[in-house]
Design a protein around this motif. Sequence first.
Motif, short mmCIF file in Angstrom:
data_model
loop_
_atom_site.label_atom_id
_atom_site.label_comp_id
_atom_site.label_asym_id
_atom_site.label_seq_id
_atom_site.Cartn_x
_atom_site.Cartn_y
_atom_site.Cartn_z
N GLU A 45 44.97 44.05 38.48
CA GLU A 45 44.02 45.17 38.37
C GLU A 45 43.06 45.10 39.55
O GLU A 45 42.85 44.05 40.14
N THR A 46 42.51 46.24 39.90
CA THR A 46 41.78 46.36 41.17
C THR A 46 40.28 46.32 41.02
O THR A 46 39.59 45.50 41.64
N GLN A 47 39.71 47.23 40.22
CA GLN A 47 38.25 47.38 40.20
C GLN A 47 37.54 46.17 39.60
O GLN A 47 36.36 45.96 39.87
N GLY A 48 38.22 45.39 38.79
CA GLY A 48 37.65 44.16 38.28
C GLY A 48 38.13 42.99 39.11
O GLY A 48 37.45 42.49 40.01
N ALA A 49 39.35 42.55 38.85
CA ALA A 49 39.90 41.35 39.50
C ALA A 49 40.01 41.50 41.01
O ALA A 49 39.72 40.56 41.76
N GLY A 50 40.45 42.68 41.47
CA GLY A 50 40.63 42.85 42.91
C GLY A 50 39.34 42.76 43.69
O GLY A 50 39.27 42.10 44.73
N TYR A 51 38.30 43.43 43.19
CA TYR A 51 37.01 43.38 43.88
C TYR A 51 36.42 41.97 43.88
O TYR A 51 35.81 41.54 44.86
N VAL A 52 36.60 41.26 42.76
CA VAL A 52 36.12 39.87 42.70
C VAL A 52 36.87 39.01 43.72
O VAL A 52 36.28 38.20 44.44
N ALA A 53 38.20 39.19 43.78
CA ALA A 53 39.00 38.41 44.73
C ALA A 53 38.58 38.69 46.17
O ALA A 53 38.53 37.77 47.00
N TYR A 54 38.26 39.94 46.46
CA TYR A 54 37.83 40.29 47.81
C TYR A 54 36.57 39.51 48.19
O TYR A 54 36.47 38.96 49.30
N GLU A 55 35.60 39.48 47.26
CA GLU A 55 34.36 38.76 47.55
C GLU A 55 34.61 37.28 47.80
O GLU A 55 33.92 36.65 48.60
N ALA A 56 35.60 36.73 47.12
CA ALA A 56 35.93 35.31 47.31
C ALA A 56 36.67 35.09 48.62
O ALA A 56 36.32 34.19 49.41
N LEU A 57 37.68 35.90 48.89
CA LEU A 57 38.55 35.66 50.03
C LEU A 57 37.87 35.89 51.37
O LEU A 57 38.23 35.26 52.37
N ARG A 58 36.90 36.77 51.40
CA ARG A 58 36.27 37.03 52.70
C ARG A 58 35.34 35.89 53.12
O ARG A 58 34.80 35.91 54.24
N ARG A 59 35.18 34.90 52.23
CA ARG A 59 34.30 33.78 52.56
C ARG A 59 35.01 32.42 52.56
O ARG A 59 34.37 31.41 52.79
N VAL A 60 36.32 32.39 52.30
CA VAL A 60 37.02 31.10 52.28
C VAL A 60 37.47 30.74 53.68
O VAL A 60 37.74 31.61 54.52
N SER A 61 37.58 29.45 53.93
CA SER A 61 38.00 29.00 55.26
C SER A 61 39.51 29.06 55.42
O SER A 61 40.02 29.30 56.51
N SER A 62 40.23 28.82 54.32
CA SER A 62 41.70 28.86 54.35
C SER A 62 42.17 29.82 53.26
O SER A 62 42.15 29.49 52.08
N LYS A 63 42.61 31.00 53.67
CA LYS A 63 42.95 32.06 52.71
C LYS A 63 44.37 31.91 52.19
O LYS A 63 45.32 31.82 52.97
N PRO A 64 44.55 31.89 50.85
CA PRO A 64 45.91 31.89 50.30
C PRO A 64 46.53 33.28 50.44
O PRO A 64 45.83 34.26 50.67
N ALA A 65 47.85 33.35 50.31
CA ALA A 65 48.49 34.66 50.27
C ALA A 65 47.94 35.41 49.06
O ALA A 65 47.78 34.85 47.98
N PHE A 66 47.66 36.69 49.24
CA PHE A 66 46.99 37.47 48.20
C PHE A 66 47.88 38.63 47.75
O PHE A 66 48.24 39.50 48.55
N ILE A 67 48.24 38.61 46.47
CA ILE A 67 49.00 39.69 45.85
C ILE A 67 48.06 40.48 44.95
O ILE A 67 47.31 39.91 44.16
N LEU A 68 48.10 41.80 45.07
CA LEU A 68 47.32 42.67 44.20
C LEU A 68 48.27 43.54 43.39
O LEU A 68 49.12 44.24 43.95
N THR A 69 48.15 43.47 42.07
CA THR A 69 48.89 44.37 41.20
C THR A 69 47.96 45.50 40.78
O THR A 69 46.95 45.26 40.11
N GLU A 70 48.28 46.70 41.21
CA GLU A 70 47.46 47.88 40.95
C GLU A 70 47.86 48.51 39.63
O GLU A 70 49.05 48.65 39.34
N TRP A 71 46.86 48.86 38.82
CA TRP A 71 47.13 49.49 37.53
C TRP A 71 46.89 50.99 37.61
O TRP A 71 46.40 51.51 38.62
N GLY A 72 47.18 51.67 36.51
CA GLY A 72 47.24 53.12 36.42
C GLY A 72 46.32 53.95 37.28
O GLY A 72 46.78 54.75 38.08
N SER A 73 45.01 53.79 37.13
CA SER A 73 44.07 54.69 37.80
C SER A 73 43.38 54.05 38.98
O SER A 73 42.51 54.67 39.60
N ASP A 74 43.76 52.83 39.34
CA ASP A 74 43.02 52.06 40.33
C ASP A 74 42.86 52.79 41.66
O ASP A 74 41.78 52.78 42.26
#
Length: 324
Positions: A45-74
């Motif tokens: 999901e995007t507006q919850g989990a995706g936005y949270v992940a973005y805030e985390a990933l833009r500040r990590v030193s070593s970024k893992p591969a990131f998969i986003l599963t988009e739901w119905g209205s995202d």
Amino acid sequence: SIPNGLRNTGLILAAIDKLIYNRLRGSLLRRLIQRFQPNVLHALETQGAGYVAYEALRRVSSKPAFILTEWGSDFYWFRRFPRHERRLRKLLKQVDMLSMECERDVQISRELGFTGSIFPPYPYTGGYQVQSKEEAETNLKTSLRRTILVKGHTRFVGRALVALRAVEALANVIRDFQVVVYSADPSARRQARKLSKKYGLSVTAYRRGAISHEKFLEIFQQSRVYIGISLSDAASMSLLEAMVCGAFPIQTNTSCADEWIVNGKSGFIVSPDDHAGLVKAISSALQDDALVDNAAQINYEVARNRLDKSIISEVSKNFYESPV
């Protein structure tokens, strides 16, 4: 179970966190990523989990591969709001692979600037135990069924009241039918009671979670028509269940219905703003026996080839085995 006090505190913190663009939960997730060093981060999901992940990933030193599963209205719904469009564009720059249900959303993701990999769209239902042809032939023919099934969501993008107003316009036509409103929000339940009292119709409304999924599918198998009206959706699960169970689907054009049914042949695709068009669609589905029986045959073949549990399970397996 979670104590009420702790649950309420969590809800309050989550609400506050949304006001500060998910920085609190993003910080917590960032610490977990730095601690465990995962190879892959998968946000459902995007507006919850995706936005949270973005805030985390833009500040990590070593970024893992990131998969986003988009739901119905995202994407389809939220891209129309400037604040969300900006956040979606920033988020998609961090995403390595996207998973979606609709070809429609593939196009939208590209319009939002996504340049990474896209897993071929598939429905997130987990699949269905689609009957064999012999079993399907023993089912009650769609034209002989006397139930009208209405999706009862009224919150967020749900427009069950639009569907029920169209049903009300046909009150004199549906006296021999039973109307069932499922997953009915309070306003939908009130409208269902009004229809029953005012017109003497047989109307039953089930609140969300009131019946099991097995019972729910039984009702689908007894339904002539399924009506799902909303301002936004993807591959509506209810649409797919209607197809599997032989109910004639009427779904709004704000979903990906056109990727599953042929308008006027295997279902009707309508606008949520076209009351007269919806009334006409329901009337046709209730009176044209050949239409609904032919549609059931077409939709059965689509379900057998695209929705069977064995097929979806294999697709899901390939998803988790695919390299990012």
